[in-house]
Design an enzyme around this catalytic site. Sequence first.
Site, PDB file in Angstrom:
ATOM      1  CG  ASP A   1      -5.615   3.692   0.835  1.00  0.00           C
ATOM      2  OD1 ASP A   1      -5.116   4.644   0.206  1.00  0.00           O
ATOM      3  OD2 ASP A   1      -6.320   2.813   0.294  1.00  0.00           O
TER       4      ASP A   1
ATOM      5  CG  ASN B   1       2.331   5.085  -3.311  1.00  0.00           C
ATOM      6  OD1 ASN B   1       2.489   4.895  -2.110  1.00  0.00           O
ATOM      7  ND2 ASN B   1       1.198   4.756  -3.922  1.00  0.00           N
TER       8      ASN B   1
HETATM    9  C1  IPE Z   1      -0.912   1.748  -0.299  1.00  0.00           C
HETATM   10  O1  IPE Z   1      -1.922   2.603  -0.735  1.00  0.00           O
HETATM   11  C2  IPE Z   1       0.362   2.502  -0.087  1.00  0.00           C
HETATM   12  C3  IPE Z   1       0.370   3.446   1.027  1.00  0.00           C
HETATM   13  C4  IPE Z   1      -0.607   3.653   1.878  1.00  0.00           C
HETATM   14  C5  IPE Z   1       1.597   4.190   1.190  1.00  0.00           C
HETATM   15  P1  IPE Z   1      -2.249   2.822  -2.282  1.00  0.00           P
HETATM   16  O2  IPE Z   1      -3.351   3.812  -2.354  1.00  0.00           O
HETATM   17  O3  IPE Z   1      -1.020   3.145  -3.036  1.00  0.00           O
HETATM   18  O4  IPE Z   1      -2.744   1.371  -2.735  1.00  0.00           O
HETATM   19  P2  IPE Z   1      -3.673   0.897  -3.931  1.00  0.00           P
HETATM   20  O5  IPE Z   1      -3.117   1.530  -5.172  1.00  0.00           O
HETATM   21  O6  IPE Z   1      -5.067   1.403  -3.657  1.00  0.00           O
HETATM   22  O7  IPE Z   1      -3.612  -0.578  -3.918  1.00  0.00           O
HETATM   23  C1  IPE Z   2      -2.528   7.217   1.099  1.00  0.00           C
HETATM   24  O1  IPE Z   2      -3.592   7.922   0.583  1.00  0.00           O
HETATM   25  C2  IPE Z   2      -1.235   7.982   1.012  1.00  0.00           C
HETATM   26  C3  IPE Z   2      -0.267   7.438   0.053  1.00  0.00           C
HETATM   27  C4  IPE Z   2      -0.448   6.392  -0.683  1.00  0.00           C
HETATM   28  C5  IPE Z   2       0.999   8.141  -0.061  1.00  0.00           C
HETATM   29  P1  IPE Z   2      -3.916   7.910  -0.969  1.00  0.00           P
HETATM   30  O2  IPE Z   2      -3.190   9.025  -1.608  1.00  0.00           O
HETATM   31  O3  IPE Z   2      -3.695   6.571  -1.563  1.00  0.00           O
HETATM   32  O4  IPE Z   2      -5.472   8.236  -0.937  1.00  0.00           O
HETATM   33  P2  IPE Z   2      -6.591   7.658  -1.912  1.00  0.00           P
HETATM   34  O5  IPE Z   2      -6.514   6.177  -1.864  1.00  0.00           O
HETATM   35  O6  IPE Z   2      -6.281   8.212  -3.283  1.00  0.00           O
HETATM   36  O7  IPE Z   2      -7.874   8.195  -1.351  1.00  0.00           O
HETATM   37 MG    MG Z   3      -4.890   4.927  -1.863  1.00  0.00          MG
END
Ligand code: IPE
Ligand code: IPE
Ligand code: MG
Length: 236
Positions: free
Chosen positions: A14, A62
């Site tokens: 994340d 996502n």
């Molecule tokens: C979890 O991260 C999914 C992945 C790392 C692929 P998200 O960024 O989607 O999770 P939330 O929305 O903060 O819970």
């Molecule tokens: C994790 O990083 C990657 C995926 C969920 C695909 P994020 O895209 O969730 O990054 P933040 O949480 O917005 O910083």
């Molecule tokens: Mg995230």
Amino acid sequence: MNIKIPNHVAIIMDGNGRWATSRGLSRSEGHLAGSKTLQKLTEHIFNKGVKVLSVFAFSTENFKRSKEEVDYLMNLFIKMFKTNFKTLKNKNIKIVFSKKESGLPEKLEKIIKQVEEETKNNTAGIFNICINYGGQDEIVDTTKKLCEKVLSGELDVNNIDNNIFEQNLYQDLPPIDLLIRTSGEERVSNYMLWQMAYSEMYFPSVHFPDFDSNEFDKALEVYTSRDRRFGGINKK
Ligand code: IPE
Ligand code: IPE
Ligand code: MG
């Protein structure tokens, strides 16, 4: 200190977006940086002696993101899966995917099948990539699979136990020993709910693109210091 090596490590990768915006970059550039980090990290983790590595690459949730971001990620996965796994393949690592049966672009589904096929006989370790994955969906899909087996007479309902259930998940993997979520968020966001029943959890504040080998080694130190009891009592 003798460092303990977990058998199965899972990482919720994340913070790519925040990493990028804090540098005045686009979210896409954050995802690209994350993909480079992952490539180096996988080698380091298997070199350390970890046998199974699971990573959360894309959740079913996502798909709620903008079309631009989803398209970018799908194309990035296609590029990565085509080119990035040479070293892992040479290291005799089996690459598997935990995912819903359909829902990804056809081109990506095809490459996924190809990578699985090419590495299916590898025996040195398992790299499990969760993509179009949700933990609750996995449990529901497994339940359906078991019901079908019972209906067809292949399985006796009285024989269903934790082991049988586990063997019928998207992938038959050992329990997660160490779960890492980067970026400081302390939640599991529908990740491998069944497999993390007794995992140790670690939430470093760094964003995923900065989660390098040193950061992973810190996670191992934290893991080593944990007292794992599994409901029992450890003698000191
Ligand atoms: C979890 O991260 C999914 C992945 C790392 C692929 P998200 O960024 O989607 O999770 P939330 O929305 O903060 O819970
Ligand atoms: C994790 O990083 C990657 C995926 C969920 C695909 P994020 O895209 O969730 O990054 P933040 O949480 O917005 O910083
Ligand atoms: Mg995230």
